[in-house]
Enzyme design. Structure first.
Site, mmCIF file in Angstrom:
data_model
loop_
_atom_site.group_PDB
_atom_site.id
_atom_site.type_symbol
_atom_site.label_atom_id
_atom_site.label_comp_id
_atom_site.label_asym_id
_atom_site.label_seq_id
_atom_site.Cartn_x
_atom_site.Cartn_y
_atom_site.Cartn_z
ATOM 1 N N GLU A 153 55.870 58.832 -61.189
ATOM 2 C CA GLU A 153 56.721 57.838 -61.848
ATOM 3 C C GLU A 153 56.191 56.461 -61.460
ATOM 4 O O GLU A 153 56.200 56.108 -60.287
ATOM 5 C CB GLU A 153 58.174 58.000 -61.385
ATOM 6 C CG GLU A 153 59.116 57.048 -62.117
ATOM 7 C CD GLU A 153 60.474 56.896 -61.430
ATOM 8 O OE1 GLU A 153 61.436 56.516 -62.097
ATOM 9 O OE2 GLU A 153 60.571 57.150 -60.208
ATOM 10 N N ASP A 171 58.423 60.782 -57.402
ATOM 11 C CA ASP A 171 59.398 59.711 -57.592
ATOM 12 C C ASP A 171 58.813 58.350 -57.175
ATOM 13 O O ASP A 171 58.165 58.256 -56.128
ATOM 14 C CB ASP A 171 60.622 60.046 -56.718
ATOM 15 C CG ASP A 171 61.817 59.178 -57.022
ATOM 16 O OD1 ASP A 171 62.259 59.161 -58.182
ATOM 17 O OD2 ASP A 171 62.323 58.509 -56.085
ATOM 18 N N HIS A 220 66.538 61.435 -66.813
ATOM 19 C CA HIS A 220 67.866 61.314 -66.207
ATOM 20 C C HIS A 220 68.248 59.867 -65.883
ATOM 21 O O HIS A 220 69.351 59.617 -65.422
ATOM 22 C CB HIS A 220 67.904 62.154 -64.931
ATOM 23 C CG HIS A 220 66.921 61.634 -63.917
ATOM 24 N ND1 HIS A 220 65.566 61.721 -64.090
ATOM 25 C CD2 HIS A 220 67.113 60.984 -62.743
ATOM 26 C CE1 HIS A 220 64.948 61.160 -63.070
ATOM 27 N NE2 HIS A 220 65.869 60.703 -62.227
ATOM 28 N N ASP A 221 67.321 58.934 -66.079
ATOM 29 C CA ASP A 221 67.618 57.521 -65.823
ATOM 30 C C ASP A 221 67.791 56.722 -67.115
ATOM 31 O O ASP A 221 68.085 55.525 -67.057
ATOM 32 C CB ASP A 221 66.470 56.867 -65.034
ATOM 33 C CG ASP A 221 66.294 57.445 -63.631
ATOM 34 O OD1 ASP A 221 67.297 57.870 -63.029
ATOM 35 O OD2 ASP A 221 65.147 57.470 -63.147
ATOM 36 N N ASP A 224 60.551 67.826 -57.758
ATOM 37 C CA ASP A 224 60.607 66.377 -57.680
ATOM 38 C C ASP A 224 60.387 65.979 -56.224
ATOM 39 O O ASP A 224 61.168 66.345 -55.344
ATOM 40 C CB ASP A 224 61.993 65.914 -58.159
ATOM 41 C CG ASP A 224 61.960 64.538 -58.789
ATOM 42 O OD1 ASP A 224 61.270 63.661 -58.242
ATOM 43 O OD2 ASP A 224 62.659 64.346 -59.802
HETATM 44 C C1 GLC Z 1 63.611 57.150 -59.454
HETATM 45 C C2 GLC Z 1 64.559 58.216 -59.930
HETATM 46 C C3 GLC Z 1 65.949 57.681 -59.885
HETATM 47 C C4 GLC Z 1 66.263 57.325 -58.457
HETATM 48 C C5 GLC Z 1 65.216 56.372 -57.871
HETATM 49 C C6 GLC Z 1 65.311 56.305 -56.379
HETATM 50 O O1 GLC Z 1 63.600 56.048 -60.296
HETATM 51 O O2 GLC Z 1 64.175 58.670 -61.193
HETATM 52 O O3 GLC Z 1 66.886 58.587 -60.399
HETATM 53 O O4 GLC Z 1 67.525 56.728 -58.374
HETATM 54 O O5 GLC Z 1 63.913 56.790 -58.157
HETATM 55 O O6 GLC Z 1 64.859 57.498 -55.795
#
Ligand code: GLC
Ligand code: CA
Length: 547
Positions: A248, A206, A322-323, A105
């Site tokens: 993402e 990310d 995980h979110d 990641d």
């Molecule tokens: C992404 C991650 C999340 C994190 C955010 C800030 O959305 O998946 O878990 O809090 O980025 O890095």
């Protein structure tokens, strides 16, 4: 000799299934209640049996853990909580022996405020690292503008030493990196190449659509230079290897996704887009503002992504990460029909075109958790609670939002067996174990003939056996139906038919194609005599050769 194919036409990840591990909640090897790399190594045989091709590891780099590792203080070291660099090398090697690649990641939008770069940057305006971050002049108490951070509060933080504010889209401990600075970009590329040399099989990027920000114009997502930065990043790093890369991108549309995942390999392999997953909230409001799922809209969204990226890009397929809350609690039924609905959701998703992602515990039908506020750990959840209380919301209403959407729903420990702490740790777990582990756990499901786990295992195998999973063209059926999600996937010589009842009552389906659908590859009910009747949450997948 054939010319090396450096485009995305025939990539390994097109028939791969990727498994996401949230390391702190997966398996603890040293009794401190926190999952770690050695814990993952101990579970590689489990993952090999499941049949997955790659593991996406949520961040394991050095971090003060303000946002569970999404705040990195050293990109080239492992956090002691998870182990050492040697453990990481061992994980890559041990996974490799089982033909499993490790996807790391990459958190490139921001670093931790404890990163060396930021500690330097905040010393003075002349410091060589100052410009690695995003600063604006101002006077204390007079914010540059009214932008808000994703985890609550303003997006600006005052640093008296330099008499400036720095910009942070997430917590104050996650200062945004300044991608306009070519020196910063170079450091990032060198770091990525260093991980590639260690044998990493890919990267998840990310919040990648937020790197090209222009805070003066309040632009955070899809900034004007975003794709320029991505193409440079890809050219300088990923294109030198046979990697899978997934960005993402909360702000992705199908048009943008075609840029990101262009088959010419100029940017990424694919993105995570969230259009389907944001449907059960009041439009234009926050995820906490709950609304029922508009089912026909869900079909419209999936259908559009399948159609528009066909031949022009590549989809990722996911229900969980995980979110996000657990899908079986969210859009299935985590009571009476937990097993049926978890399998139906899996069949529905895995028949589509794209690369499926399984989030740890999804293969067991793990559910959301309901606990006291004290048992929640997530910074987003805790800030939300405080903010909404101040705004005058009722406690019960806030808790309902948390039960439905808190990120901790996904972060409770993996349920390995019915022993103490679900076999996750023999210490004190960092977050509460879901009390349903005695019923829902891996050991039980691996031993049971028709478990959810077996359904996932079979879906993974089918994707490898039948090329139509990767290549077939998608066609939605029964678009107007209020209960049924059905589609075909067709290639030159065969066709898949997937038909799912998304709800809990028996329905009769008027679908000609069912009669000639061929052999039942997988389903979640036994002995179906009437093809046109679907039981609660029933899902089936047929396959036939085309004459
Ligand atoms: C992404 C991650 C999340 C994190 C955010 C800030 O959305 O998946 O878990 O809090 O980025 O890095
Ligand atoms: Ca540990």
């Amino acid at each position: 000799m054939t010319k090396k194919d450096n485009t995305n036409q025939t990539k390994w990840w097109k028939s791969a299934v990727i498994y996401q591990i949230y390391p702190r909640s997966f398996a603890d090897s040293n009794h401190d209640g926190i999952g770690d790399l050695q814990g993952i190594i101990l579970k590689l045989d489990y993952l090999e049996k499941l049949g997955i091709d790659a593991i996406w590891l949520s961040p394991v780099c050095k971090s003060p853990q303000d946002d569970n590792g999404y705040d990195i203080s050293d990109y080239q070291d492992i956090d002691p909580m998870f182990g050492t660099l040697t453990d990481m090398e061992e994980l890559i090697a041990e996974a490799g022996k089982r033909h499993i690649r490790i996807i790391m990641d990459l958190v490139l939008n921001h670093s931790s405020d404890e990163h060396y770069w930021f500690r330097e940057a905040r010393k003075s305006r002349e410091n060589p690292y100052h410009d690695y971050y995003v600063w604006r002049d101002g006077a204390e108490g007079q914010l540059p503008n009214d932008m808000r951070a994703a985890f609550g509060g303003p997006a600006w933080e005052w640093v008296p030493e330099v008499g400036q504010y720095y910009f942070h889209q997430f917590s104050v401990k996650q200062p945004d990196l300044n991608w306009e600075n070519p020196k910063l970009r170079r450091e990032i590329y060198d770091m990525i190449n260093w991980w590639m040399e260690k044998g990493v099989g890919g990267f998840r990027l990310d919040v990648i659509d937020q790197i090209a920000k222009e805070p003066d114009r309040k632009i955070t997502c899809n900034g004007p230079r975003l794709h320029e930065f991505l193409r440079e990043l890809s050219r300088e790093t990923f294109q030198k290897g046979d990697l899978v890369t997934v960005g993402e991108a909360w702000g992705a549309t199908t048009e943008l996704a075609k840029l990101y995942s262009n088959p010419d390999n100029s940017e990424l392999s694919m993105v995570f887009q969230f259009e389907h997953i944001c449907l059960d909230q009041i439009p234009g409001k926050e995820k906490w503002d709950l609304a029922p799922l508009p089912f026909r809209k869900l079909k419209e969204v999936f259908g559009r992504w399948q159609r528009e990226l066909y031949g022009k890009g590549w989809n990722s397929l996911f229900w969980n990460n995980h979110d996000l809350p657990r899908i079986v609690s969210r859009w299935g039924n985590d009571n009476e029909y937990r097993v049926e609905s978890a399998k139906m959701l899996a069949i529905l998703l895995h028949g589509m075109q794209g690369t499926p992602y399984i989030y740890q515990g999804e293969e067991l039908g793990m559910t959301n958790i309901r606990c006291q506020l004290e048992d929640y750990r997530d910074i987003e959840t805790l800030n939300l609670y405080r903010e909404r209380l101040e705004k005058g919301y009722e406690k019960a209403e806030i808790m309902d939002s948390i039960y439905a959407k808190s990120r901790d729903n996904a972060r409770t420990p993996m349920q390995w067996n019915d022993g103490e702490n679900a076999g996750f740790t023999d210490g004190e777990p960092w977050i509460r174990v879901n009390p349903n582990y005695q019923k829902i756990n891996a050991a039980a499901q691996m031993a049971e003939e028709d478990s959810i786990w077996k359904c996932y295992q079979k879906l993974i195998r089918l994707r490898k056996e039948y090329p139509v999973f990767a290549e077939g063209e998608f066609q939605m059926l029964l678009e107007e139906d209020e209960n049924i999600f059905a589609y075909t996937r067709t290639d030159a010589c065969s066709q898949l038919l997937v038909i799912c009842n998304f709800y809990g009552s028996t329905v009769e389906v008027d679908l000609e194609e069912l009669e000639s659908a061929g052999e039942l590859l997988i389903g979640n009910y036994k002995d179906r005599k009437q093809r046109r009747v679907l039981g609660p949450y029933e899902g089936r997948m047929y396959w036939r050769e085309l004459g």
